[in-house]
Design a protein around this motif. Structure first.
Motif, PDB file in Angstrom:
ATOM      1  N   VAL A 163       8.414  79.410  35.016  1.00 37.99           N
ATOM      2  CA  VAL A 163       7.057  79.041  34.236  1.00 37.99           C
ATOM      3  C   VAL A 163       7.268  77.979  33.513  1.00 37.99           C
ATOM      4  O   VAL A 163       8.115  78.043  32.515  1.00 37.99           O
ATOM      5  CB  VAL A 163       6.517  80.391  33.835  1.00 37.99           C
ATOM      6  CG1 VAL A 163       5.366  80.052  33.002  1.00 37.99           C
ATOM      7  CG2 VAL A 163       6.321  81.548  34.749  1.00 37.99           C
ATOM      8  N   SER A 164       6.328  76.898  33.556  1.00 36.79           N
ATOM      9  CA  SER A 164       6.046  75.689  32.462  1.00 36.79           C
ATOM     10  C   SER A 164       4.970  75.577  31.603  1.00 36.79           C
ATOM     11  O   SER A 164       4.036  76.443  31.822  1.00 36.79           O
ATOM     12  CB  SER A 164       6.437  74.536  33.298  1.00 36.79           C
ATOM     13  OG  SER A 164       4.996  74.366  34.002  1.00 36.79           O
ATOM     14  N   MET A 165       5.132  74.711  30.820  1.00 39.55           N
ATOM     15  CA  MET A 165       3.993  74.514  29.997  1.00 39.55           C
ATOM     16  C   MET A 165       2.762  74.106  30.598  1.00 39.55           C
ATOM     17  O   MET A 165       1.594  74.589  30.304  1.00 39.55           O
ATOM     18  CB  MET A 165       4.388  73.548  28.704  1.00 39.55           C
ATOM     19  CG  MET A 165       3.178  73.073  27.934  1.00 39.55           C
ATOM     20  SD  MET A 165       2.685  74.808  26.740  1.00 39.55           S
ATOM     21  CE  MET A 165       1.657  74.030  25.638  1.00 39.55           C
ATOM     22  N   ARG A 166       3.090  73.534  31.546  1.00 41.18           N
ATOM     23  CA  ARG A 166       1.895  72.755  32.502  1.00 41.18           C
ATOM     24  C   ARG A 166       1.162  74.025  33.074  1.00 41.18           C
ATOM     25  O   ARG A 166       0.046  74.009  33.459  1.00 41.18           O
ATOM     26  CB  ARG A 166       2.340  71.880  33.683  1.00 41.18           C
ATOM     27  CG  ARG A 166       1.430  71.314  34.421  1.00 41.18           C
ATOM     28  CD  ARG A 166       2.027  70.356  35.570  1.00 41.18           C
ATOM     29  NE  ARG A 166       0.924  69.907  36.296  1.00 41.18           N
ATOM     30  CZ  ARG A 166       1.020  68.832  37.152  1.00 41.18           C
ATOM     31  NH1 ARG A 166       2.336  68.375  37.547  1.00 41.18           N
ATOM     32  NH2 ARG A 166       0.115  68.388  37.989  1.00 41.18           N
ATOM     33  N   ASP A 167       2.150  75.115  33.554  1.00 41.69           N
ATOM     34  CA  ASP A 167       1.339  76.287  34.197  1.00 41.69           C
ATOM     35  C   ASP A 167       0.519  77.109  33.169  1.00 41.69           C
ATOM     36  O   ASP A 167      -0.766  77.493  33.436  1.00 41.69           O
ATOM     37  CB  ASP A 167       2.633  77.427  34.670  1.00 41.69           C
ATOM     38  CG  ASP A 167       3.335  76.609  35.711  1.00 41.69           C
ATOM     39  OD1 ASP A 167       2.796  75.998  36.657  1.00 41.69           O
ATOM     40  OD2 ASP A 167       4.548  77.071  35.831  1.00 41.69           O
ATOM     41  N   MET A 168       1.119  77.232  31.903  1.00 39.37           N
ATOM     42  CA  MET A 168       0.156  77.698  30.937  1.00 39.37           C
ATOM     43  C   MET A 168      -1.094  77.184  30.505  1.00 39.37           C
ATOM     44  O   MET A 168      -1.995  77.678  30.582  1.00 39.37           O
ATOM     45  CB  MET A 168       1.050  77.811  29.692  1.00 39.37           C
ATOM     46  CG  MET A 168       2.101  79.126  29.564  1.00 39.37           C
ATOM     47  SD  MET A 168       1.493  80.691  29.576  1.00 39.37           S
ATOM     48  CE  MET A 168       2.967  81.407  29.158  1.00 39.37           C
ATOM     49  N   LEU A 169      -0.846  75.882  30.613  1.00 35.00           N
ATOM     50  CA  LEU A 169      -2.170  74.924  30.306  1.00 35.00           C
ATOM     51  C   LEU A 169      -3.167  75.095  31.507  1.00 35.00           C
ATOM     52  O   LEU A 169      -4.418  75.136  31.051  1.00 35.00           O
ATOM     53  CB  LEU A 169      -1.753  73.487  29.975  1.00 35.00           C
ATOM     54  CG  LEU A 169      -0.911  73.426  28.438  1.00 35.00           C
ATOM     55  CD1 LEU A 169      -0.555  71.978  28.616  1.00 35.00           C
ATOM     56  CD2 LEU A 169      -1.736  73.784  27.327  1.00 35.00           C
ATOM     57  N   ARG A 170      -2.661  75.126  32.550  1.00 33.09           N
ATOM     58  CA  ARG A 170      -3.477  75.112  33.595  1.00 33.09           C
ATOM     59  C   ARG A 170      -4.320  76.481  33.861  1.00 33.09           C
ATOM     60  O   ARG A 170      -5.456  76.714  34.038  1.00 33.09           O
ATOM     61  CB  ARG A 170      -2.851  74.997  34.874  1.00 33.09           C
ATOM     62  CG  ARG A 170      -3.746  75.134  36.240  1.00 33.09           C
ATOM     63  CD  ARG A 170      -3.012  74.717  37.692  1.00 33.09           C
ATOM     64  NE  ARG A 170      -2.761  73.499  37.630  1.00 33.09           N
ATOM     65  CZ  ARG A 170      -1.524  72.968  38.139  1.00 33.09           C
ATOM     66  NH1 ARG A 170      -0.712  73.861  38.560  1.00 33.09           N
ATOM     67  NH2 ARG A 170      -1.166  71.670  38.346  1.00 33.09           N
ATOM     68  N   SER A 171      -3.546  77.621  33.186  1.00 33.78           N
ATOM     69  CA  SER A 171      -4.146  79.001  33.331  1.00 33.78           C
ATOM     70  C   SER A 171      -5.096  79.017  32.326  1.00 33.78           C
ATOM     71  O   SER A 171      -6.206  79.721  31.876  1.00 33.78           O
ATOM     72  CB  SER A 171      -3.137  79.967  33.082  1.00 33.78           C
ATOM     73  OG  SER A 171      -2.380  79.936  34.319  1.00 33.78           O
ATOM     74  N   LEU A 172      -4.815  78.273  30.904  1.00 33.27           N
ATOM     75  CA  LEU A 172      -5.582  78.263  29.893  1.00 33.27           C
ATOM     76  C   LEU A 172      -6.997  77.558  30.214  1.00 33.27           C
ATOM     77  O   LEU A 172      -7.919  78.112  29.616  1.00 33.27           O
ATOM     78  CB  LEU A 172      -4.790  77.584  28.588  1.00 33.27           C
ATOM     79  CG  LEU A 172      -5.664  77.696  27.126  1.00 33.27           C
ATOM     80  CD1 LEU A 172      -5.806  79.315  26.735  1.00 33.27           C
ATOM     81  CD2 LEU A 172      -4.589  77.294  26.239  1.00 33.27           C
ATOM     82  N   ALA A 173      -7.094  76.484  31.075  1.00 32.03           N
ATOM     83  CA  ALA A 173      -8.167  75.859  31.077  1.00 32.03           C
ATOM     84  C   ALA A 173      -8.969  76.643  31.976  1.00 32.03           C
ATOM     85  O   ALA A 173     -10.341  76.328  32.010  1.00 32.03           O
ATOM     86  CB  ALA A 173      -7.671  74.569  32.100  1.00 32.03           C
ATOM     87  N   ASP A 174      -8.762  77.570  32.837  1.00 31.09           N
ATOM     88  CA  ASP A 174      -9.403  78.437  33.549  1.00 31.09           C
ATOM     89  C   ASP A 174     -10.065  79.619  32.941  1.00 31.09           C
ATOM     90  O   ASP A 174     -10.447  80.278  33.483  1.00 31.09           O
ATOM     91  CB  ASP A 174      -8.740  78.708  34.849  1.00 31.09           C
ATOM     92  CG  ASP A 174      -8.359  77.548  35.610  1.00 31.09           C
ATOM     93  OD1 ASP A 174      -9.043  76.353  35.638  1.00 31.09           O
ATOM     94  OD2 ASP A 174      -7.545  77.606  36.493  1.00 31.09           O
ATOM     95  N   SER A 175      -9.332  79.685  31.741  1.00 26.40           N
ATOM     96  CA  SER A 175     -10.090  81.020  30.797  1.00 26.40           C
ATOM     97  C   SER A 175     -10.820  80.571  29.793  1.00 26.40           C
ATOM     98  O   SER A 175     -10.924  79.792  29.236  1.00 26.40           O
ATOM     99  CB  SER A 175      -8.589  81.730  30.368  1.00 26.40           C
ATOM    100  OG  SER A 175      -8.247  81.217  29.296  1.00 26.40           O
ATOM    101  N   ARG A 176     -11.645  81.915  29.387  1.00 21.99           N
ATOM    102  CA  ARG A 176     -12.374  81.852  27.902  1.00 21.99           C
ATOM    103  C   ARG A 176     -11.891  83.084  27.287  1.00 21.99           C
ATOM    104  O   ARG A 176     -11.740  84.051  27.764  1.00 21.99           O
ATOM    105  CB  ARG A 176     -13.726  81.829  28.590  1.00 21.99           C
ATOM    106  CG  ARG A 176     -14.299  80.374  29.413  1.00 21.99           C
ATOM    107  CD  ARG A 176     -14.246  79.280  28.625  1.00 21.99           C
ATOM    108  NE  ARG A 176     -14.476  77.983  29.370  1.00 21.99           N
ATOM    109  CZ  ARG A 176     -13.591  77.259  29.630  1.00 21.99           C
ATOM    110  NH1 ARG A 176     -12.140  77.768  29.524  1.00 21.99           N
ATOM    111  NH2 ARG A 176     -13.870  76.151  30.532  1.00 21.99           N
ATOM    112  N   PRO A 177     -12.330  82.860  25.919  1.00 19.94           N
ATOM    113  CA  PRO A 177     -12.091  84.061  24.945  1.00 19.94           C
ATOM    114  C   PRO A 177     -13.271  85.070  25.541  1.00 19.94           C
ATOM    115  O   PRO A 177     -14.362  84.780  25.879  1.00 19.94           O
ATOM    116  CB  PRO A 177     -12.291  83.753  23.749  1.00 19.94           C
ATOM    117  CG  PRO A 177     -12.814  82.191  23.965  1.00 19.94           C
ATOM    118  CD  PRO A 177     -12.680  81.831  25.234  1.00 19.94           C
TER     119      PRO A 177
END
Length: 194
Positions: free
Chosen positions: A159-173
């Motif tokens: 798991v990389s930072m890029r994976d985290m950022l990609r998942s974060l881009a697809d989520s909302r609070p």
């Protein structure tokens, strides 16, 4: 379990003969729907705010656990800063989605390359012929699908930072500004800060 938004506590004293000192704990994210009779029976109504940056940073680390990853402490701090307004549950969802990114990389890969890595049977033995997904232009890349890779030769990406950022881009609070305003108003009227 992280209890967010609101915790209500009260003691039931003198109910029946054997119930002295019973603690009842309740939690809700929508306290404004409680009727006044229920609110009166809770001695304390304590508002617990959404986690701050440092807590969110820790939650990313906690949810990732011992999963192999390439994130640095600075990456975790950045994730904590970028998730203002996220609850602990929201962060858990982001991390779970990020954990699936390496699997998606393997499943969608059209090219693989040979890498060194630990054997699945004995992590102390390093194998030189493991296969990991890569882009077609990478040195050593050759055309292959994941279905053609022997199971014992697959080296899944970490798991990389890029994976985290990609998942974060697809989520909302999950908590919006309107809900936060209602919680602040409820706390002013009926509760106290935690």
């Amino acid at each position: 379990m992280i209890i967010e938004i609101l915790i209500m506590l009260f003691f039931i004293l003198g109910v029946g003969n054997q119930n002295d000192g019973v603690l009842v704990l309740g939690a809700t994210n929508i306290p404004w729907v409680l009727d006044s009779a229920i609110r009166r029976r809770f001695e304390k109504r304590i508002y617990i705010p959404l986690p701050e940056g440092n807590a969110r940073t820790y939650m990313f680390k906690l949810n990732l656990g011992d999963t192999p990853h390439s994130l640095t402490d600075e990456d975790f701090r950045l994730l904590g800063q970028q998730t203002d307004g996220y609850s602990g549950a929201d962060i858990s969802i982001v991390v779970r989605d990020a954990l699936m990114q390496p699997v998606r990389k393997v499943q969608t890969a059209t090219h693989f390359k040979y890498v060194s890595g630990p054997s699945r049977e004995n992590p102390n033995i390093i194998l030189e012929d493991l296969l990991t997904p890569c882009s077609p232009g990478e040195p050593g890349a050759f055309e292959l699908t994941w279905e053609q890779v022997p199971g014992d030769k697959l080296y899944e990406p970490v798991v990389s930072m890029r994976d985290m950022l990609r998942s974060l881009a697809d989520s909302r609070p999950s908590v919006n500004d309107e809900d936060m305003d209602k919680l602040r108003k409820f706390t002013e009227d009926f509760g106290q800060e935690g």
